[in-house]
Design a protein around this motif. Structure first.
Motif, short mmCIF file in Angstrom:
data_model
loop_
_atom_site.label_atom_id
_atom_site.label_comp_id
_atom_site.label_asym_id
_atom_site.label_seq_id
_atom_site.Cartn_x
_atom_site.Cartn_y
_atom_site.Cartn_z
N TYR A 135 39.27 -2.79 -37.19
CA TYR A 135 38.10 -2.79 -36.29
C TYR A 135 38.26 -1.64 -35.28
CZ TYR A 135 34.13 -4.69 -33.70
OH TYR A 135 32.90 -4.86 -33.09
N SER A 142 29.41 -1.50 -28.50
CA SER A 142 28.36 -1.35 -29.51
C SER A 142 27.52 -2.62 -29.66
CB SER A 142 28.98 -0.95 -30.86
OG SER A 142 28.00 -0.39 -31.69
N SER A 143 27.41 -3.37 -28.56
CA SER A 143 26.59 -4.60 -28.62
C SER A 143 25.14 -4.27 -28.93
CB SER A 143 26.65 -5.34 -27.29
OG SER A 143 27.98 -5.71 -27.03
C1 AVI Z 1 29.82 -7.89 -30.52
N1 AVI Z 1 29.43 -7.04 -31.65
C2 AVI Z 1 29.11 -5.68 -31.17
C3 AVI Z 1 30.39 -7.04 -32.77
C4 AVI Z 1 29.90 -6.06 -33.88
O1 AVI Z 1 30.70 -5.19 -34.24
O2 AVI Z 1 28.76 -6.19 -34.33
C5 AVI Z 1 30.58 -8.44 -33.33
C6 AVI Z 1 31.41 -8.47 -34.58
N2 AVI Z 1 31.07 -9.00 -35.73
C7 AVI Z 1 32.04 -8.87 -36.60
N3 AVI Z 1 33.02 -8.22 -36.04
C8 AVI Z 1 32.69 -7.98 -34.77
#
Ligand code: AVI
Length: 312
Positions: free
Chosen positions: A61, A170-171
């Motif tokens: 991530y 990046s919300s």
């Molecule tokens: C909070 N949001 C920006 C995250 C995104 O990357 O869309 C939420 C997320 N969903 C899966 N991993 C992280």
């Protein structure tokens, strides 16, 4: 509106927030619609928030790491944009490393700082306040438990200019671009002071492989985060989802420029949700669409600037 105040901490809970506890209503509507959906804003109960924190530390991530690097390199430049002492405002609860970097840079230039944050979750605000107030003795904290629009309208009145607003992580990507633009307009009109600024984190296009890994990591944490929605329905609404009969799926839709998360029913099945008096039928392979993360912001930056250049 309920307000709780001590010397450096104010918590405001709005009536709209109380009325917006809509988990049950959203679950009913989403699971009865075609295709089935559940809103990503319901990911963040206690367990979901913990899983999201764990996602932010995953090697796959890249978003948190990239944004932290940028802010580490530029926090002082950002603070130096303001000639006078500024107030800091954040959309989402501000306990993370990134917010603290900005707080430190501002406190290096001014004797104290008012930090106001808007979050739908009161417990996230309380945790964030505890951490930040312990770390910075010159900080005053205002938490507004409300949806962003309501919180912004409130803080626009309560907090004087100049204001620096943060909308990180990046919300904005979780909004469809058609919804993001009107929402950004609302932020712009709430921050209409000459010296007000918004710092926003937006993701850009990457290779499919990088994107799909970021949302389907090797440790299965994103899968647990997604499946937690079904656990939440079981726990809070008397749902009878068998978690071994659903799997997490991530796909990158190149045309729509977004990563989609789904929960896939492995078999044909009927699931009861007792508190809602509902029986939901699933075909084998049918999905519940739970989240979009849009990436085409690079392409939109020009038009965003045309809309908001005067403000940001
Ligand atoms: C909070 N949001 C920006 C995250 C995104 O990357 O869309 C939420 C997320 N969903 C899966 N991993 C992280």
């Amino acid at each position: 509106m309920t307000t709780l105040k001590t010397s450096r901490f104010t918590l405001i809970e709005t009536e709209v927030q109380i009325a917006l506890n809509t988990f049950a209503t959203d679950v009913r509507e989403g699971l009865l619609s075609t295709p089935k959906t559940l809103s990503c804003r319901h990911f963040y109960d206690q367990r979901g928030s913990e899983l999201f924190e764990a996602i932010c530390k995953l090697p796959e991530y890249y978003l948190t790491r990239a944004e932290t690097e940028i802010i580490t390199d530029h926090a002082e430049d950002i603070a130096a944009l303001f000639e006078e002492p500024v107030s800091l405002l954040e959309l989402g609860s501000g306990s993370a490393v990134k917010t603290q970097l900005i707080i430190k840079a501002l406190l290096a230039r001014q004797p104290n700082l008012l930090f106001a944050t808007i979050d739908i979750s009161q417990s996230a605000l309380e945790e964030s306040a505890l951490e930040l107030l312990q770390a910075h003795k010159d900080l005053e904290f205002i938490g507004v438990a409300a949806p962003y629009e309501v919180g912004l309208a409130h803080l626009q009145r309560e907090i004087s200019e100049p204001r620096l607003a943060l909308w990180l992580g990046s919300s904005v990507g979780n909004f469809h671009p058609d919804e993001a633009i009107p929402f950004l307009r609302k932020i712009a009109s709430a921050l209409s002071g000459e010296a007000d600024r918004l710092l926003i984190g937006m993701d850009l296009h990457k290779d499919r492989q990088i994107l799909e890994r970021a949302y389907d990591d090797s440790k299965g944490i994103t899968a647990a985060f997604n499946l937690n929605l079904l656990y939440r329905i079981n726990r809070e609404l008397g749902g009878r989802f068998d978690l071994t009969r659903f799997v997490h799926r991530t796909t990158y839709d190149e045309n729509l420029g977004r990563v989609e998360m789904h929960l896939v029913s492995l078999v044909a099945q009927t699931v009861s949700i007792d508190d809602l008096e509902l029986q939901i039928d699933f075909a084998a392979g049918e999905t519940i669409h739970t989240e979009n993360s849009h990436l085409p912001w690079g392409a939109h930056l020009g038009s965003l600037w045309a809309h908001f250049g005067d403000h940001f």
